[in-house]
Enzyme design. Sequence first.
Site, short mmCIF file in Angstrom:
data_model
loop_
_atom_site.label_atom_id
_atom_site.label_comp_id
_atom_site.label_asym_id
_atom_site.label_seq_id
_atom_site.Cartn_x
_atom_site.Cartn_y
_atom_site.Cartn_z
N TYR A 1 0.39 -51.01 77.49
CA TYR A 1 0.81 -49.83 78.27
C TYR A 1 0.71 -50.14 79.77
CZ TYR A 1 0.73 -45.00 80.07
OH TYR A 1 1.00 -43.85 80.77
N LYS A 54 3.77 -50.22 82.49
CA LYS A 54 3.83 -49.32 83.66
C LYS A 54 3.87 -50.12 84.96
CE LYS A 54 3.95 -45.16 81.87
NZ LYS A 54 5.08 -44.24 82.11
N ARG A 56 8.02 -31.18 77.00
CA ARG A 56 6.58 -30.86 76.99
C ARG A 56 5.85 -31.64 78.07
NH1 ARG A 56 5.70 -34.43 71.78
NH2 ARG A 56 4.61 -36.17 72.74
N ASN A 114 10.88 -39.80 82.76
CA ASN A 114 9.50 -39.38 82.47
C ASN A 114 9.04 -39.77 81.06
OD1 ASN A 114 7.08 -37.37 82.39
ND2 ASN A 114 8.45 -36.67 80.75
N ILE A 136 4.07 -33.34 81.12
CA ILE A 136 4.46 -33.57 82.51
C ILE A 136 5.96 -33.32 82.69
CG2 ILE A 136 4.69 -35.38 84.27
CD1 ILE A 136 2.04 -36.57 83.13
P1 NDP Z 1 3.66 -36.35 76.23
O1 NDP Z 1 3.26 -37.24 75.10
O2 NDP Z 1 3.10 -34.98 76.32
O3 NDP Z 1 5.26 -36.22 76.23
C1 NDP Z 1 6.05 -37.35 76.09
C2 NDP Z 1 7.51 -36.94 76.18
O4 NDP Z 1 8.30 -38.11 76.06
C3 NDP Z 1 7.92 -35.99 75.06
O5 NDP Z 1 8.74 -34.98 75.60
C4 NDP Z 1 8.73 -36.88 74.11
O6 NDP Z 1 9.80 -36.21 73.47
C5 NDP Z 1 9.30 -37.90 75.08
N1 NDP Z 1 9.61 -39.15 74.41
C6 NDP Z 1 8.75 -40.02 73.81
N2 NDP Z 1 9.43 -41.06 73.29
C7 NDP Z 1 10.75 -40.84 73.58
C8 NDP Z 1 11.95 -41.55 73.31
N3 NDP Z 1 11.94 -42.71 72.63
N4 NDP Z 1 13.11 -41.02 73.76
C9 NDP Z 1 13.15 -39.85 74.42
N5 NDP Z 1 12.04 -39.14 74.72
C10 NDP Z 1 10.86 -39.63 74.27
O7 NDP Z 1 3.38 -37.22 77.55
P2 NDP Z 1 2.88 -36.78 79.02
O8 NDP Z 1 3.55 -35.55 79.45
O9 NDP Z 1 1.40 -36.86 79.03
O10 NDP Z 1 3.41 -38.05 79.87
C11 NDP Z 1 4.70 -38.09 80.45
C12 NDP Z 1 4.83 -39.38 81.26
O11 NDP Z 1 3.75 -39.45 82.19
C13 NDP Z 1 4.74 -40.65 80.41
O12 NDP Z 1 5.62 -41.62 80.94
C14 NDP Z 1 3.30 -41.09 80.60
O13 NDP Z 1 3.13 -42.47 80.41
C15 NDP Z 1 3.07 -40.69 82.04
N6 NDP Z 1 1.67 -40.50 82.43
C16 NDP Z 1 0.90 -39.52 81.84
C17 NDP Z 1 -0.41 -39.31 82.24
C18 NDP Z 1 -1.27 -38.21 81.68
O14 NDP Z 1 -2.44 -38.11 82.05
N7 NDP Z 1 -0.77 -37.37 80.79
C19 NDP Z 1 -1.02 -40.18 83.27
C20 NDP Z 1 -0.12 -41.17 83.82
C21 NDP Z 1 1.17 -41.31 83.40
P3 NDP Z 1 9.63 -35.42 72.05
O15 NDP Z 1 8.57 -34.35 72.33
O16 NDP Z 1 10.95 -34.86 71.74
O17 NDP Z 1 9.16 -36.43 71.06
#
Ligand code: NDP
Length: 266
Positions: free
Chosen positions: A169, A173, A26, A102, A28
């Site tokens: 956080y 990062k 899901r 990611n 990014i």
């Molecule tokens: P989401 O919360 O939409 O998605 C997070 C994803 O990480 C999910 O697919 C989830 O899997 C997976 N995940 C979480 N914990 C684990 C784990 N322990 N092991 C394996 N997979 C895991 O996040 P975003 O798409 O918003 O963010 C993605 C990345 O981008 C992150 O690193 C975030 O910090 C970074 N980021 C995001 C920003 C934003 O504006 N959205 C800005 C800057 C950085 P599942 O669905 O199966 O639980």
Amino acid sequence: MASTGKTVLDRFRLDGKKAIVTGGGRGIGRGIVLALAEAGADVAIIYEKAKDRAEQVLAEVQAMGRTGSYVQQADVSVSTDVQRMAEEAERRFGEIDILINNAGIAHNAAAEDMTEVEWERMIRMNLTSVFLCCQAVGRRMIRQKRGVIVNVGSLSAKIVNFPQKQAHYNAAKAGVHLLTKCLAVEWAPHNIRVNVLVPGYIHTELVDPIIEKHGEMVKQHWIGPSVQNRFGTVEELGAATVYLASDASTFTTGEEMVVDGGYTLR
Ligand code: NDP
């Protein structure tokens, strides 16, 4: 490096490449998976809890003809899961060309109220997990004598977000950014490039309820400071990732690729 004889656009192609994307089901991560697949790569889509979401993305990837792609469950903060993830990729793909770290979680807490458990969870999930994945896959890339790693960092490694309080956080990062540079130096002799993608505020499905509830705050603090005055999209991050993962960026390593609409400019 000798000229490859490829056209500029050919250098962006990832035909036949094998990639792992953590958190690919899901947000990014999904945008990155679809971009890599469109450029020609087969992708291991790693999820933690949401198998159905990961399988939906797999169906989209397979519809593009990337039939060697698959989904796998792994908690990337647990080293035995990370080992299993790397072994499975090696078994299915032979060699692993690209690793995209990611997966990440967000949480807000004022520093004075933050529990040790909250602090340690954030460091483990957002920093230790990246190290574990880089190490497990990096060892294989060293044996292969080539590979590309892209870690997903954050704007929050460069500025202090407001009004949300998230010192844990931001510190995690910032650690990802310096870890990236350290690995770029250590692994350059092995022909491995390591870069960090630095998203600003990106419009994912998680943002909609926040816009609805706190529209004024979002406008003032998340969007207003960006000189482009908008959220970024997952497609924009996917395109930047294809650049970093492909031969288009063969002279780029240890770099922070900021994709934030100019948020950090002022
Ligand atoms: P989401 O919360 O939409 O998605 C997070 C994803 O990480 C999910 O697919 C989830 O899997 C997976 N995940 C979480 N914990 C684990 C784990 N322990 N092991 C394996 N997979 C895991 O996040 P975003 O798409 O918003 O963010 C993605 C990345 O981008 C992150 O690193 C975030 O910090 C970074 N980021 C995001 C920003 C934003 O504006 N959205 C800005 C800057 C950085 P599942 O669905 O199966 O639980």
